[in-house]
Design a protein around this motif. Structure first.
Motif, PDB file in Angstrom:
ATOM      1  N   PRO A  95       0.832  -1.208   0.000  1.00  0.00           N
ATOM      2  CA  PRO A  95       0.000   0.000   0.000  1.00  0.00           C
ATOM      3  C   PRO A  95       0.870   1.262   0.000  1.00  0.00           C
ATOM      4  N   VAL A  96       0.424   2.255  -0.732  1.00  0.00           N
ATOM      5  CA  VAL A  96       1.234   3.445  -0.961  1.00  0.00           C
ATOM      6  C   VAL A  96       1.005   4.471   0.150  1.00  0.00           C
ATOM      7  N   GLU A  97       2.074   5.095   0.577  1.00  0.00           N
ATOM      8  CA  GLU A  97       1.950   6.156   1.584  1.00  0.00           C
ATOM      9  C   GLU A  97       1.722   7.496   0.887  1.00  0.00           C
ATOM     10  N   ILE A  98       0.766   8.242   1.387  1.00  0.00           N
ATOM     11  CA  ILE A  98       0.512   9.561   0.801  1.00  0.00           C
ATOM     12  C   ILE A  98       0.565  10.624   1.902  1.00  0.00           C
ATOM     13  N   PRO A  99       1.737  11.166   2.138  1.00  0.00           N
ATOM     14  CA  PRO A  99       1.870  12.162   3.203  1.00  0.00           C
ATOM     15  C   PRO A  99       1.009  13.385   2.903  1.00  0.00           C
ATOM     16  N   GLY A 100       0.407  13.914   3.940  1.00  0.00           N
ATOM     17  CA  GLY A 100      -0.347  15.159   3.786  1.00  0.00           C
ATOM     18  C   GLY A 100      -1.803  14.967   3.411  1.00  0.00           C
ATOM     19  N   VAL A 101      -2.157  13.766   2.899  1.00  0.00           N
ATOM     20  CA  VAL A 101      -3.565  13.486   2.610  1.00  0.00           C
ATOM     21  C   VAL A 101      -4.060  12.594   3.741  1.00  0.00           C
ATOM     22  N   ASN A 105      -9.863  12.161   4.593  1.00  0.00           N
ATOM     23  CA  ASN A 105     -10.070  12.957   3.385  1.00  0.00           C
ATOM     24  C   ASN A 105     -10.008  12.086   2.143  1.00  0.00           C
ATOM     25  N   PHE A 106      -9.083  11.158   2.171  1.00  0.00           N
ATOM     26  CA  PHE A 106      -8.858  10.229   1.073  1.00  0.00           C
ATOM     27  C   PHE A 106     -10.113   9.377   0.818  1.00  0.00           C
ATOM     28  N   THR A 109     -13.306  11.368  -0.152  1.00  0.00           N
ATOM     29  CA  THR A 109     -13.281  11.739  -1.566  1.00  0.00           C
ATOM     30  C   THR A 109     -13.655  10.530  -2.421  1.00  0.00           C
ATOM     31  N   ALA A 110     -13.082   9.370  -2.086  1.00  0.00           N
ATOM     32  CA  ALA A 110     -13.338   8.163  -2.861  1.00  0.00           C
ATOM     33  C   ALA A 110     -14.817   7.769  -2.787  1.00  0.00           C
ATOM     34  N   VAL A 150      -2.435   9.014   4.770  1.00  0.00           N
ATOM     35  CA  VAL A 150      -2.745   7.688   4.235  1.00  0.00           C
ATOM     36  C   VAL A 150      -1.515   6.782   4.339  1.00  0.00           C
ATOM     37  N   ASN A 151      -1.625   5.752   5.166  1.00  0.00           N
ATOM     38  CA  ASN A 151      -0.583   4.738   5.365  1.00  0.00           C
ATOM     39  C   ASN A 151       0.741   5.261   5.905  1.00  0.00           C
ATOM     40  N   ASN A 162      -5.896  -1.371   6.714  1.00  0.00           N
ATOM     41  CA  ASN A 162      -6.414  -0.180   6.033  1.00  0.00           C
ATOM     42  C   ASN A 162      -6.943  -0.540   4.640  1.00  0.00           C
ATOM     43  N   GLN A 166     -10.756   0.007   3.453  1.00  0.00           N
ATOM     44  CA  GLN A 166     -11.128   0.711   2.218  1.00  0.00           C
ATOM     45  C   GLN A 166     -12.056  -0.146   1.368  1.00  0.00           C
TER      46      GLN A 166
END
Ligand code: ADP
Ligand code: MG
Lengths: 253, 343
Positions: A95-101, A105-106, A109-110, A150-151, A162, A166
């Motif tokens: 799973p990908v890390e998305i700093p700041g999101v 919120n992620f 939005t989805a 995220v992650n 996680n 999802q």
């Protein structure tokens, strides 16, 4: 039961390297398939191609997907988001890390993009929160995770939980879980497996990718496939997983 | 007459509606204080020709709307704002300076902002720039921080033509703290330059810089950041970061960090990056049904967030986060009720 997914003679490459060399696979509603195979056999490539990762180029073959309403799509012509809207979900091996999101919120939005596609209004903050709490409970995830990136800084097990969270939020009709068991201790494995079992219905289907038999003690597959060098070399019932456990892969390659 | 007319329409044109309950407002047009002087309680505001002096007291919250227009007779206009931070750190004041242009003509302005932070005093200054896409605006910000003083400055550039922000900050006495931040969003043919010079004259001071840019279209940005630590400035901490996100492959960011250190017992770091939105992150988001457009937007907001999160005044931070989102979505971004048509 209807066919959800029909893969025919699928070939795919990355760069100049052909990785999938003629995959044929049909998945019906209500089924759980396990795909097993050594590292490097092409399991993640197959899941990436199903989810629409543009790094992989399909050179031959077709993938048909039929959604809950009975509409049939040519999956290969769809963008990753369109596939998600149609009901395909990929649980990532990494799973990908998305700093700041933030997680909240992620997913908000989805979920709202999915609703928009179905002509529904966006969820209110309260409605979303209620839904999120319910689904987090399924994988015993602490609500405090929702405000984190995220992650970001999640342990291996937390990342996999996680993914299942999802999946629960998006309620796909076809979920491909790529090595969701790797890096999990027994407790986490049980939590993840319970999550999957709770989400299983007669209308959806799961593809569980693993190279250990362990996960299949908890998520019992109807059909087991062995992938070897980009091809499915054997398909049988759940007893195949046990056989692999005992004899190793050599026998089948 | 000219003046009167502007005062007349001032309610319509300048009625910026940042919902800030206790903010006191002042309006400046082409460098002249137009109104606000009487309303400002507890703040000393003196306007003398083209120089406006503001002296903050405890817990002031001041919103200054700084508008320039292309009045034919006032080409090469200048303005000068002097800020004296006179409130103790614990009761520091916040000033938000909103910089706008009237109309869509091309003209240029030179601005000067001088800040003195007194002993043990504090100030949070936020400069928001939302200007038309053709005008030139050079802003020189000179800062002096005295013993134990603390300044937090964030410059949020939403839109503009050719903007150059130059910050010269001197940590004049010991235990001074200087936290500088900036977010520049550039598009089309815009140019945004940021020059930062931080001088640690004496020891025991801390300076931080975080400047981030999101570049679209054909735009260009330049960051020149310099930290100088004098020989006697032992126990200094000085950090600098500049990160740029390219949305378009025609945009061009340059970054020139400099660290000049003459003292030996210091903690310093600097880092500069220029990058694009990661494919892996985009694919992950899209696989969850987030469209490419929204996925890119989320990434840009996340990128910008690190600067916006530094803003301490909560209602202001939220307002700016909203403005940045609208700007990134390409929506018009004048504050509600404002008709300056800056973009
Ligand atoms: N980005 C890539 N570039 C080159 N080769 C790749 C890339 N990704 C995967 N491969 C190769 O493709 C083969 C299959 O990989 P993968 O699908 O990840 O296998 P599995 O998931 O079964 O372990 C491996 O030989 C791997 O080295
Ligand atoms: Mg794999």
């Amino acid at each position: 039961m209807k066919n959800l997914l029909e893969i025919k003679d699928l070939h795919a490459k990355i760069g100049d390297k052909e990785i999938l060399k003629g995959i044929n696979l049909t998945i019906k509603q209500g089924e759980v398939h396990a795909i097993m195979g050594r590292n490097g056999s092409g399991k993640s490539t197959l899941s990436a191609v199903l989810a629409g990762n543009e790094n992989y180029i399909v050179t031959q073959g077709s993938i048909q997907f039929t959604d809950q309403k009975g509409t049939t799509y040519n999956l290969l012509e769809m963008s990753p988001e369109e596939r998600s809207w149609a009901g395909v979900f990929l649980g990532f091996q990494y799973p990908v890390e998305i700093p700041g999101v933030t997680n909240v919120n992620f997913m908000k939005t989805a979920v709202n993009e999915h609703r928009k596609q179905r002509g529904l209004e966006a969820l209110s903050a309260a409605e979303y929160l209620k839904m999120m709490r319910e689904k987090m409970a399924i994988v015993q995830m602490d609500p405090s995770f929702s405000s984190r990136g995220v992650n970001v800084g999640f342990s291996g097990g937390e990342k996999k939980r996680n993914e299942i969270f999802q999946m629960a939020m998006l309620n796909p009709s076809l979920a491909i879980l790529d090595e969701t068991d790797s890096g999990l201790d027994v407790d986490a494995l049980r939590i993840v497996a319970n999550g999957v079992n709770r989400l299983k219905t007669k209308d959806n289907a799961f593809v569980v990718i693993t190279h250990y038999q362990r996960l299949l003690d908890y998520i019992v597959p109807d059909i087991v496939h062995i992938l070897y060098k980009g091809k499915i070399v054997k398909t049988a019932g759940k007893e195949l997983a046990l056989e692999i456990e005992q004899k190793g892969y050599d026998e089948f390659e | 007459m000219d003046k009167l007319k502007i005062i007349d329409i001032d309610k319509e044109i300048f009625s910026c509606s940042v919902p800030l309950e206790n903010a006191q407002k002042a309006y400046i047009l082409n460098g002249v204080l137009m109104s606000g002087k009487e309303d400002i309680r507890g703040v000393q505001m003196v306007s003398e020709k083209k120089s406006i002096t503001i002296e903050t007291k405890e817990n002031n919250f001041l919103q200054i709307i700084n508008v320039r227009e292309n009045a034919v007779l006032r080409r090469g206009e200048e303005y000068c704002i002097e800020i004296k931070a006179n409130a103790l750190k614990e009761e520091k004041s916040t000033i938000v300076l909103c910089s706008h242009t009237l109309g869509d003509e091309r003209f240029s302005t030179k601005g000067k902002i001088n800040i003195v932070v007194e002993k043990e005093c504090g100030l949070e200054l936020i400069i928001m720039q939302n200007e038309n896409g053709v005008s030139v605006h050079n802003v020189d910000i000179d800062i002096e921080i005295k013993y134990g003083g603390s300044l937090k400055l964030n410059i949020i550039t939403l839109h503009g033509g050719h903007i150059t922000n130059t910050i010269n900050s001197v940590l004049l006495e010991e235990q001074a703290e200087c936290d500088l931040g900036g977010l520049y969003l550039s598009d089309r043919e815009q140019v945004i330059n940021t020059n930062v010079n931080v001088l640690h004259k004496v020891g025991g001071g801390i300076s931080r810089q975080l400047f981030k840019g999101i570049l679209d279209g054909n735009s260009k940005t330049n960051f020149n950041g310099k930290i100088v630590v004098s020989p006697q400035a032992q126990k200094t901490e000085a950090y600098q970061a500049n990160n740029n996100l390219l949305i378009s492959d025609r945009a061009k960011a340059t970054s020139n960090p400099h660290l000049i250190i003459y003292a030996d017992d210091v903690k310093c770091s600097h880092g500069a990056t220029i990058g694009t939105i990661g494919d892996e992150e985009l694919f992950y988001m899209r696989s969850r049904g987030i469209s490419l457009y929204e996925a890119k937007l989320l990434q840009q907001q996340a990128f910008a967030g690190a600067v916006l999160e530094k803003i301490e005044k909560k209602e202001l931070k939220e307002r700016l986060i909203g403005l940045v989102e609208r700007r990134l979505r390409g929506e018009s971004i004048h504050c509600q009720g404002c008709s300056t048509r800056c973009c």
